[in-house]
Design a protein around this motif. Structure first.
Motif, PDB file in Angstrom:
ATOM      1  N   SER A 425       0.790  -1.233  -0.110  1.00 36.78           N
ATOM      2  CA  SER A 425      -0.246  -0.012  -0.020  1.00 36.78           C
ATOM      3  C   SER A 425       0.883   1.230  -0.105  1.00 36.78           C
ATOM      4  O   SER A 425       0.676   2.335  -0.893  1.00 36.78           O
ATOM      5  CB  SER A 425      -0.927   0.085   1.208  1.00 36.78           C
ATOM      6  N   ASP A 426       1.888   1.184   0.951  1.00 35.34           N
ATOM      7  CA  ASP A 426       2.781   2.392   0.864  1.00 35.34           C
ATOM      8  C   ASP A 426       3.479   2.585  -0.529  1.00 35.34           C
ATOM      9  O   ASP A 426       3.666   3.642  -0.888  1.00 35.34           O
ATOM     10  CB  ASP A 426       3.927   2.276   1.842  1.00 35.34           C
ATOM     11  N   GLN A 427       3.978   1.616  -1.134  1.00 32.16           N
ATOM     12  CA  GLN A 427       4.506   1.566  -2.596  1.00 32.16           C
ATOM     13  C   GLN A 427       3.525   2.002  -3.549  1.00 32.16           C
ATOM     14  O   GLN A 427       4.006   3.033  -4.296  1.00 32.16           O
ATOM     15  CB  GLN A 427       5.085   0.223  -2.879  1.00 32.16           C
ATOM     16  N   MET A 428       2.366   1.619  -3.580  1.00 32.09           N
ATOM     17  CA  MET A 428       1.423   1.957  -4.302  1.00 32.09           C
ATOM     18  C   MET A 428       1.178   3.705  -4.208  1.00 32.09           C
ATOM     19  O   MET A 428       1.074   4.268  -5.145  1.00 32.09           O
ATOM     20  CB  MET A 428       0.166   1.368  -4.079  1.00 32.09           C
ATOM     21  N   ASN A 429       0.882   4.026  -2.918  1.00 33.00           N
ATOM     22  CA  ASN A 429       0.768   5.485  -2.696  1.00 33.00           C
ATOM     23  C   ASN A 429       1.939   6.389  -3.246  1.00 33.00           C
ATOM     24  O   ASN A 429       1.666   7.586  -3.720  1.00 33.00           O
ATOM     25  CB  ASN A 429       0.526   5.654  -1.107  1.00 33.00           C
ATOM     26  N   GLN A 430       3.025   5.794  -2.954  1.00 34.46           N
ATOM     27  CA  GLN A 430       4.373   6.671  -3.349  1.00 34.46           C
ATOM     28  C   GLN A 430       4.196   6.747  -4.856  1.00 34.46           C
ATOM     29  O   GLN A 430       4.743   7.850  -5.741  1.00 34.46           O
ATOM     30  CB  GLN A 430       5.544   5.971  -3.095  1.00 34.46           C
ATOM     31  N   ALA A 431       3.545   5.659  -5.829  1.00 28.53           N
ATOM     32  CA  ALA A 431       3.780   5.859  -7.058  1.00 28.53           C
ATOM     33  C   ALA A 431       2.326   6.651  -7.835  1.00 28.53           C
ATOM     34  O   ALA A 431       2.576   7.398  -8.860  1.00 28.53           O
ATOM     35  CB  ALA A 431       3.610   4.305  -7.707  1.00 28.53           C
ATOM     36  N   ILE A 432       1.304   6.224  -7.083  1.00 23.16           N
ATOM     37  CA  ILE A 432       0.093   6.992  -7.589  1.00 23.16           C
ATOM     38  C   ILE A 432      -0.512   8.081  -6.908  1.00 23.16           C
ATOM     39  O   ILE A 432      -1.602   8.671  -7.523  1.00 23.16           O
ATOM     40  CB  ILE A 432      -1.081   5.840  -7.926  1.00 23.16           C
ATOM     41  N   GLY A 433       0.045   8.311  -5.900  1.00 24.48           N
ATOM     42  CA  GLY A 433      -0.506   9.443  -5.147  1.00 24.48           C
ATOM     43  C   GLY A 433      -0.400  10.868  -5.750  1.00 24.48           C
ATOM     44  O   GLY A 433       0.514  11.132  -6.411  1.00 24.48           O
TER      45      GLY A 433
END
Length: 433
Positions: A425-433
């Protein structure tokens, strides 16, 4: 991730996989039109980059010739690209020498729209409902607008050995994921040496949709941002369930944590696996390897999860017009020509994919190639599809292999499902946030 996520297990692949890639370039060396006069005349380039395109090239050439014959004063020049098509697009966008029309992998559409490279197709995507496969409409959307026309669709369904299910008293496919687990265990108990279910730990298209099946979301929109839902209870439970199929139930060999679709296709074709999730392209591969299996095979829509749905990814391709095209009149007319049922179905049928328009899909369901008993489940599954979050930077998530790493860390026991999904989730947020 690659734009086509559907062919031979290639991941956007975004056909994966699969699917064709084409574009009609404006303003190039072969483009005699120069400017848009508003009349249907002038030349456009139609490029196609497709790793499986040997059999498709004659079909596209005929369509190009037919278009020019029907529109005197026009010409369509074909050029076939290779596997570096995605980079070719990015280079052309950066260099200001863009194509007019592109048949692009559906997961590339938000990326190119974010670069201000694509013409808006529909200001309100709701107007497309009823015309196209719902999951494919979603793949064309960026910031509330549609930037492409859904072209072809690839979905996965359940492929199974009906003779093995019948041997344990089952006359139909499992309706839920829990039932699939029970059936797989029963088959293994009765048939030593047979894998109950083909687990694919090395390709996320096979387990990321379980988040939907468990009632969750991959990401949700919050204002103008997308926020990961990978750490939600539903997502954690879905990934834990899939990992348990390997680590606790041992429905596939331990090495399946790294398996891709090609590995399961081979195992199934050898008669070593009873059930698997795969596309119609996987069926082709299996039956080419072992034609004698055909009478023993059946397909069904995917099992449902606790969330009450069996939604899966809609992979495929979209037709888009580039914003800086100098002959949008011909470009738009050519797109309409390509999307007519009589021109669309021969291409998608040759690929073994579904058309993304509802009228062509209805034809395929009733009298076309997907009306056969072994393929009709794919047409039914097309009604239960969704798309990845429509963000320009989704490719960063897949490029980092973050989803696969999360699943494999759970399977290996290196991380708990809670910890692995929090990290994802943290990695996704860094990419898509």
């Amino acid at each position: 991730m690659r734009a086509w996520n559907i062919w031979r297990g290639r991941v956007a692949v975004a056909i994966g996989l699969a699917g064709a890639l084409a574009l009609a370039a404006c303003g190039g060396a072969n483009d005699s039109s120069g400017t848009d006069s508003g009349e249907i005349k002038g030349a456009i380039d139609f490029w196609m980059g497709d790793p499986i395109g040997d059999t498709q090239q004659p079909i596209m050439q005929k369509l190009a010739d037919d278009y020019a014959a029907a529109r005197p004063g026009t010409k369509v020049n074909l050029r076939f690209l290779g596997k570096d098509a995605h980079q070719t697009y990015l280079t052309s966008i950066a260099g200001g020498s863009v194509p007019c029309v592109a048949l692009i992998g559906n997961t590339w559409t938000p990326e190119f729209a974010a670069l201000n490279a694509l013409e808006v197709y529909a200001d309100d995507p709701k107007t497309l409902q009823g015309t196209y496969v719902p999951g494919m409409i979603d793949s064309t959307i960026f910031k509330g607008k549609s930037y492409a026309v859904p072209y072809d669709t690839g979905v996965r369904a359940l492929i199974y050995r009906k003779d093995l299910l019948e041997s344990i008293g089952k006359s139909s496919a499992p309706a839920t994921w829990e039932e699939l687990r029970e059936v797989a265990l029963a088959i293994q108990a009765k048939h030593k040496g047979v894998n109950g279910f083909g687990i694919i730990g090395g390709a996320h298209w096979y387990y990321l949709p379980l988040i939907w099946n468990w009632g969750g979301d991959i990401a949700k929109q919050s204002g103008d941002k997308w926020v990961s839902e990978a750490a939600s209870p539903q997502a954690v439970q879905a990934f834990q369930f899939y990992a348990d199929l390997l680590t606790k139930d041992r429905l596939s060999p331990a090495g399946a944590s790294a398996w891709t679709a090609a590995d399961v296709d081979k195992s199934f074709g050898l008669g070593e696996t009873a059930m698997m999730v795969g596309g119609s392209w996987d069926l082709r591969t299996i039956l080419k390897q072992n034609p004698a299996l055909e009478s023993k095979l059946a397909t069904a829509v995917l099992p449902k999860g606790p969330g009450g749905n069996n939604d899966t990814f809609a992979g495929g391709s979209n037709l888009a017009v580039f914003r800086e095209c100098k002959n949008k009149t011909v470009a738009n007319d050519f797109v309409k020509f390509m999307m007519s049922k009589e021109n669309l179905v021969p291409v998608t049928a040759n690929l073994g994919l579904l058309p993304a328009t509802n009228d062509a899909l209805a034809q395929e369901k009733s009298t076309g190639s997907f009306s056969s008993p072994l393929l009709k489940a794919y047409a039914e599954q097309a009604d239960h599809t969704r798309s990845i979050p429509p963000v320009a930077s989704w490719g960063k998530v897949e490029g980092a292999n973050a989803i696969v790493n999360a699943m494999q860390s759970i399977m290996s026991g290196k991380k708990t499902a809670d910890a692995a999904m929090k990290e994802l989730s943290d990695q996704m947020n860094q990419a898509i946030g």
